[in-house]
Design an enzyme around this catalytic site. Structure first.
Site, mmCIF file in Angstrom:
data_model
loop_
_atom_site.group_PDB
_atom_site.id
_atom_site.type_symbol
_atom_site.label_atom_id
_atom_site.label_comp_id
_atom_site.label_asym_id
_atom_site.label_seq_id
_atom_site.Cartn_x
_atom_site.Cartn_y
_atom_site.Cartn_z
ATOM 1 N N ARG A 237 0.852 -1.185 0.000
ATOM 2 C CA ARG A 237 0.000 0.000 0.000
ATOM 3 C C ARG A 237 0.891 1.239 0.000
ATOM 4 N NH1 ARG A 237 -3.612 -2.702 -1.334
ATOM 5 N NH2 ARG A 237 -5.654 -2.987 -0.375
ATOM 6 N N GLU A 266 -4.323 7.848 -4.613
ATOM 7 C CA GLU A 266 -4.664 7.205 -5.891
ATOM 8 C C GLU A 266 -5.991 7.767 -6.382
ATOM 9 O OE1 GLU A 266 -4.461 2.955 -5.289
ATOM 10 O OE2 GLU A 266 -2.385 3.061 -4.641
ATOM 11 N N HIS A 285 -2.246 0.577 -9.677
ATOM 12 C CA HIS A 285 -2.818 -0.378 -8.713
ATOM 13 C C HIS A 285 -3.515 -1.539 -9.445
ATOM 14 C CE1 HIS A 285 -4.372 -0.642 -4.317
ATOM 15 N NE2 HIS A 285 -4.204 -1.849 -4.834
HETATM 16 C C1 GLV Z 1 -5.542 -4.767 -3.762
HETATM 17 O O1 GLV Z 1 -4.707 -3.962 -3.508
HETATM 18 C C2 GLV Z 1 -6.068 -5.654 -2.791
HETATM 19 O O2 GLV Z 1 -5.918 -5.429 -1.588
HETATM 20 O O3 GLV Z 1 -6.683 -6.648 -3.218
#
Ligand code: GLV
Length: 320
Positions: A237, A266, A285
């Site tokens: 993250r 983001e 992401h």
């Molecule tokens: C994506 O980042 C997730 O947590 O699945």
């Protein structure tokens, strides 16, 4: 009538399945999140809600959703949800573990190779018409083969990453909240303290979730301790990294490069310094973004909703 709220457009077949059990309200866009005020209005009479990382689940949401039994997060991470509050409000939380681990590790691996072999820079060079001749050190990068790789977070994604490294004959170190003896035995990875991990590794891979312990863990002091030719990859993250410290480390040559699937804000601000640096590869992401895996994640969400609506235990509850 029981209502299921879905905050992002998902394929009809999943919606049709849920419609056997409930009325479904779905936000009809896949790239634009549901505006917060609309989300708050729509969750008021919902029994179940399928959310994405774009929705923050806090007291404002929970206090306005008296019928809500479950938040079904379409992600393995759940740092967008305040778990203490969901517990107080008696709302179950589920996520999508297991189904995305291999896919996410694969994206991390792609980022590592892309930065190590300067793929994005090199491709831009070709498309910009700059390719004149072969050169002995033209886009000379760094080998992953026989390198030392430090993985921060040895959960399923960390293990899937380590498994892929076996083919590259790498020496794999890891740091985790607790030792993972199974991974040590089956994958030959070595547990180290955090300082050893960051100072000895050629590649430092962050696969950890965002928690109070991991937030801002990669800061100025950490980047200073890394090898000057280290490459940092983040598939965890964004807020695990102090971004201005990473920018500084990259500009000052304290580390060689970075590959980021996640950033703190983001979508990224187009003026972000990361976007001005050739030695940084940023992707939006997309760790778990393959068609098969996204289908599996949505299927997992549907099964969790159905279980709760049928008074059965959810398939993948987040354990509090
Ligand atoms: C994506 O980042 C997730 O947590 O699945």
């Amino acid at each position: 009538m029981t209502k299921v709220l879905i905050t992002r457009k998902i394929p009809d077949r999943f919606v049709n399945d849920l419609e056997q059990f409930a009325e479904v309200e779905m936000w009809p866009h896949d790239l634009t999140p549901m505006p917060r005020d609309q989300f708050l209005a729509s969750i008021k009479d919902a029994t179940a809600c399928i959310t994405t990382l774009s929705e923050t689940i806090d007291e404002t949401v929970l206090s306005q959703a008296p019928h809500l039994k479950v938040i079904v997060n379409m992600a393995v991470g759940y740092d967008n949800i305040n778990l203490e509050l969901t517990r107080t409000h008696n709302v179950v939380v589920t996520n999508t573990p297991h189904v995305l681990s291999e896919t996410t590790a694969e994206l991390g691996f792609s980022l590592m190779l892309a930065v190590a072999r300067r793929i994005v820079e090199a491709e831009k060079y070709v498309k910009d018409g700059k390719w004149q001749s072969w050169g002995p050190y033209l886009f000379a990068g760094k080998d992953v083969f026989q390198s030392k790789v430090g993985i921060f977070g040895m959960g399923e994604i960390g293990q899937a990453f380590a498994r892929r490294l076996q083919g590259f004959h790498s020496d794999v170190l890891y740091h985790n909240r607790s030792r993972n003896l199974k991974a040590e035995k089956t994958l030959g990875v070595h547990y180290t303290d955090f300082d050893t991990l960051i100072s000895e590794s050629d590649f430092v891979i962050c696969t950890a979730p965002l928690t109070q312990e991991t937030e801002r863990r990669f800061n100025k002091d950490v980047f200073k301790k890394m090898k000057r030719d280290a490459i940092f990859i983040n598939i965890g993250r964004g807020p695990i990294v102090v971004e201005k410290d990473l920018v500084e480390a990259l500009k000052q040559g304290e580390i060689l490069g970075a590959g980021l699937d996640v950033v703190t804000e983001e979508p990224i601000d187009m003026n972000h310094e990361f976007l001005k640096l050739d030695n940084v590869v940023v992707v939006p992401h997309i760790g778990s973004a393959t068609v098969v895996t996204r289908n599996r994640m949505i299927q997992c969400c549907v099964e969790n909703v159905k279980a709760i609506l049928n008074d059965k235990p959810p398939k993948t509850p987040v354990e509090l």
